[in-house]
Design a protein around this motif. Structure first.
Motif, PDB file in Angstrom:
ATOM      1  N   TRP A   1     -55.375 -31.437  34.185  1.00 26.19           N
ATOM      2  CA  TRP A   1     -56.666 -31.895  33.669  1.00 26.19           C
ATOM      3  C   TRP A   1     -57.338 -30.833  32.799  1.00 26.19           C
ATOM      4  O   TRP A   1     -58.218 -31.162  31.985  1.00 26.19           O
ATOM      5  N   LEU A   2     -56.923 -29.573  32.922  1.00 25.13           N
ATOM      6  CA  LEU A   2     -57.540 -28.490  32.150  1.00 25.13           C
ATOM      7  C   LEU A   2     -57.256 -28.583  30.662  1.00 25.13           C
ATOM      8  O   LEU A   2     -57.960 -27.992  29.846  1.00 25.13           O
ATOM      9  N   GLU A   3     -56.171 -29.321  30.310  1.00 19.92           N
ATOM     10  CA  GLU A   3     -55.760 -29.464  28.909  1.00 19.92           C
ATOM     11  C   GLU A   3     -55.645 -28.092  28.234  1.00 19.92           C
ATOM     12  O   GLU A   3     -56.186 -27.847  27.154  1.00 19.92           O
ATOM     13  N   ALA A   4     -54.915 -27.194  28.897  1.00 19.42           N
ATOM     14  CA  ALA A   4     -54.734 -25.832  28.369  1.00 19.42           C
ATOM     15  C   ALA A   4     -53.891 -25.868  27.099  1.00 19.42           C
ATOM     16  O   ALA A   4     -52.787 -26.420  27.096  1.00 19.42           O
ATOM     17  N   ARG A   5     -54.419 -25.278  26.041  1.00 22.77           N
ATOM     18  CA  ARG A   5     -53.765 -25.264  24.730  1.00 22.77           C
ATOM     19  C   ARG A   5     -53.693 -23.831  24.215  1.00 22.77           C
ATOM     20  O   ARG A   5     -54.694 -23.103  24.259  1.00 22.77           O
TER      21      ARG A   5
ATOM     22  N   GLU B   1     -55.562 -19.287  33.615  1.00 24.21           N
ATOM     23  CA  GLU B   1     -54.985 -20.515  33.060  1.00 24.21           C
ATOM     24  C   GLU B   1     -54.414 -20.321  31.651  1.00 24.21           C
ATOM     25  O   GLU B   1     -53.555 -21.097  31.213  1.00 24.21           O
ATOM     26  N   LEU B   2     -54.875 -19.282  30.941  1.00 16.92           N
ATOM     27  CA  LEU B   2     -54.485 -19.078  29.541  1.00 16.92           C
ATOM     28  C   LEU B   2     -53.701 -17.789  29.318  1.00 16.92           C
ATOM     29  O   LEU B   2     -53.339 -17.470  28.175  1.00 16.92           O
ATOM     30  N   LYS B   3     -53.432 -17.021  30.369  1.00 16.07           N
ATOM     31  CA  LYS B   3     -52.723 -15.757  30.207  1.00 16.07           C
ATOM     32  C   LYS B   3     -51.260 -15.989  29.805  1.00 16.07           C
ATOM     33  O   LYS B   3     -50.655 -17.005  30.153  1.00 16.07           O
ATOM     34  N   ASN B   4     -50.705 -15.014  29.104  1.00 16.16           N
ATOM     35  CA  ASN B   4     -49.332 -15.130  28.609  1.00 16.16           C
ATOM     36  C   ASN B   4     -48.346 -15.478  29.709  1.00 16.16           C
ATOM     37  O   ASN B   4     -47.475 -16.333  29.532  1.00 16.16           O
ATOM     38  N   GLU B   5     -48.469 -14.803  30.867  1.00 10.76           N
ATOM     39  CA  GLU B   5     -47.473 -14.956  31.923  1.00 10.76           C
ATOM     40  C   GLU B   5     -47.611 -16.252  32.705  1.00 10.76           C
ATOM     41  O   GLU B   5     -46.775 -16.573  33.552  1.00 10.76           O
ATOM     42  N   ASN B   6     -48.675 -17.027  32.464  1.00 12.71           N
ATOM     43  CA  ASN B   6     -48.923 -18.299  33.170  1.00 12.71           C
ATOM     44  C   ASN B   6     -48.812 -18.120  34.682  1.00 12.71           C
ATOM     45  O   ASN B   6     -47.965 -18.743  35.347  1.00 12.71           O
ATOM     46  N   PRO B   7     -49.667 -17.284  35.269  1.00 11.04           N
ATOM     47  CA  PRO B   7     -49.551 -16.991  36.706  1.00 11.04           C
ATOM     48  C   PRO B   7     -49.753 -18.203  37.606  1.00 11.04           C
ATOM     49  O   PRO B   7     -49.295 -18.209  38.752  1.00 11.04           O
ATOM     50  N   LEU B   8     -50.438 -19.233  37.109  1.00 10.70           N
ATOM     51  CA  LEU B   8     -50.669 -20.429  37.918  1.00 10.70           C
ATOM     52  C   LEU B   8     -49.522 -21.433  37.811  1.00 10.70           C
ATOM     53  O   LEU B   8     -49.510 -22.448  38.509  1.00 10.70           O
ATOM     54  N   ASN B   9     -48.598 -21.174  36.889  1.00 16.14           N
ATOM     55  CA  ASN B   9     -47.448 -22.066  36.668  1.00 16.14           C
ATOM     56  C   ASN B   9     -47.875 -23.500  36.357  1.00 16.14           C
ATOM     57  O   ASN B   9     -47.279 -24.471  36.828  1.00 16.14           O
ATOM     58  N   ILE B  10     -48.932 -23.633  35.556  1.00 13.96           N
ATOM     59  CA  ILE B  10     -49.412 -24.960  35.171  1.00 13.96           C
ATOM     60  C   ILE B  10     -48.773 -25.376  33.844  1.00 13.96           C
ATOM     61  O   ILE B  10     -48.255 -24.544  33.096  1.00 13.96           O
ATOM     62  N   TRP B  11     -48.831 -26.662  33.553  1.00 18.39           N
ATOM     63  CA  TRP B  11     -48.351 -27.151  32.260  1.00 18.39           C
ATOM     64  C   TRP B  11     -49.382 -26.818  31.191  1.00 18.39           C
ATOM     65  O   TRP B  11     -50.575 -27.041  31.368  1.00 18.39           O
TER      66      TRP B  11
END
Length: 496
Positions: A88-92, A471-481
């Motif tokens: 739902w965050l729509e991370a771009r 949510e936007l860090k390079n390493e994607n620590p949350l493993n989200i889409w």
């Protein structure tokens, strides 16, 4: 026992809500989800006490309330799962390029919470659309503190649920002010809440007059805020000729049950039936009335709703050219629903706006059209709806493509060969529709997409990775889409 909060008390409580926001919004998605699951567990732990209180205040059956409590718990858990998954965050992410001329900036966007949300409890759903209902669950998932104004019709039930939320908040070490429970039978309490500068959004389920009043108040603020109001619908059902001819018995059974379920006290109750006159329609009506005679009227939610139903129903059936086809025994108690089916010719329905208004209760109006051209004209004149239903065969659809095209623009949920009552909690559900059904048809009040109502997009430009939200860090620590350079991925930046 339950006295209205004063403005001074509200100011104190909302100051705590505002302070809580700056802590809660920075908690992890896992922490939000854990809090929501803890609320679900505390509501379940209330057991029979909650069901008994709700039965006493609403006249709803034990079976219905147990099912609704189960739905409420499911909503909290499923929205918790959705919050944690982060879709739902729509991370771009659009990566920068310093070698370009001019240089391309690094841009990263996501949804962030709006702030404290006021939720107005609904009268007809004491659990699922009230204190810990869908609006509250979505706001918590988005990262917003919640202020609930208890519905005066079931204030004891609301208080029990509020205590469960507060207990969960304490167990999960949530900031003070994450949840606030306000009493206010006087409309001025709701007005004060909507106008309060600490409040950043409103969730409402109820009447058009109530929702529109809150919407207007929010628009008059120095800094207007969004009001996500579901305000009612007549949920038209179009009975097309072939389907009537082939399945009039099945249609009658389905429609009778849908019109009278819980005395018609659903926002998706089918208040209009539209069909072309003829022998097939006559057979359908005959069977419908047989089924309605089998229904035993029961008490409505409370005296106020029963009184409004009788008044609105009487207004509708006393309009010129309206005939009553069926009405249950008028020697009922003052809180009992009076099942009513009326009929009006299509040409008179088109000229009488009053007949298009919602009558909240076990009532439906049959609009008898002279032909399919008149049916299309009626469709064109309908206002926005939560649902629109087509009872149709393949031939009916092929022969009425213009009608299908028009009706799609009138609703949030377009149904084929099923009744509108019953709203599945699922990602693909749309519970909302064009005005006046809702104040914003782009959003849903049911399903995890409803979280987006209480969030807004923020773009971060050229930020160092260490300072970005997880949510936007390079390493994607949350493993989200996330969408990185236009490609959906769970991979870390640089490994796409």
């Amino acid at each position: 026992m339950y006295t209205d909060h004063s403005t001074t008390e509200i100011d104190t409580l909302l100051a705590k809500s505002e302070a809580a926001f700056y802590q809660y919004k920075n908690l992890s998605l896992k922490e939000r989800a854990h809090f929501m699951r803890s609320i679900a567990a505390e509501i379940e732990a209330l057991g029979e006490e909650l069901i008994t209180a709700a039965q006493k205040e609403t006249h709803l059956s034990e079976k219905r309330l147990i099912a609704e409590r189960k739905r409420t718990i499911f909503q909290l858990n499923s929205y918790a799962d959705a919050a944690e998954q982060g879709n739902w965050l729509e991370a771009r992410i659009d990566l920068g390029d310093a070698d370009k001329t001019p240089s391309k900036p690094d841009l990263r966007k996501m949804l962030v919470p709006l702030g404290p949300v006021v939720v107005f409890g609904a009268s007809n759903f004491p659990f699922a659309y009230s204190t810990a209902g869908g609006d509250t669950a979505c706001a918590f998932a988005a990262g917003c503190p919640v202020i609930v104004k208890a519905h005066p019709a079931h204030v004891e039930t609301s208080t029990l649920v509020a205590r469960a939320i507060s207990k969960a908040a304490e167990q999960c070490n949530m900031p003070e002010g994450i949840f606030t429970h306000i009493y206010g039978a006087d409309f001025k309490v709701g007005e004060y809440l909507v106008k309060h500068e600490a409040v950043k959004a409103v969730g409402f389920t109820g009447s058009y007059s109530g929702g529109r009043a809150l919407f207007d108040l929010a628009a008059q603020r120095k800094a207007p805020i969004p009001v996500f109001a579901e305000m009612g619908s007549v949920n038209p059902v179009f009975l097309l000729p072939d389907k009537l001819q082939q399945d009039h018995q099945w249609l009658a059974d389905k429609m009778a049950a849908s019109i009278t379920q819980d005395m018609g006290q659903f926002c998706t109750n089918p208040g209009l039936m539209i069909a072309v006159k003829g022998g097939a329609l006559d057979q359908y009506v005959k069977q419908l009335l047989v089924k309605l005679h089998e229904v035993t009227p029961s008490k409505m939610l409370h005296k106020g709703i029963a009184r409004n139903y009788i008044n609105n129903m009487q207004t509708a059936i006393t309009q010129r050219h309206v005939d009553v086809l069926y009405q249950s025994d008028n020697k009922l108690g003052e809180e009992d629903g009076m099942v009513t089916i009326a009929k009006v010719p299509g040409k008179y329905f088109l000229t009488n706006v009053q007949l298009r208004q919602e009558v909240f209760g076990p009532y439906s109006l049959l609009v008898e059209c002279s032909d399919e051209a008149e049916m299309l004209k009626i469709a064109q004149h309908l206002e926005g709806q939560l649902t629109t239903t087509l009872m149709a065969t393949v031939n009916d659809i092929n022969n009425n493509s213009g009608l299908v095209n028009v009706l799609q623009e009138k609703c949030g949920r377009f149904i084929m060969n099923s009744v509108p009552t019953g709203v599945e909690v699922a990602l693909a559900m749309q519970h909302g529709g064009p005005f006046p059904a809702c104040t914003d048809s782009r959003f849903t009040a049911v399903g995890a997409d409803g979280i987006k109502r209480f969030a807004r997009p923020v773009s971060f430009q050229n930020w160092d990775n260490e300072f970005l939200p997880d949510e936007l860090k390079n390493e994607n620590p949350l493993n989200i889409w996330r969408t990185v350079n236009n490609q959906p991925t769970q991979a870390a930046v640089g490994k796409v």
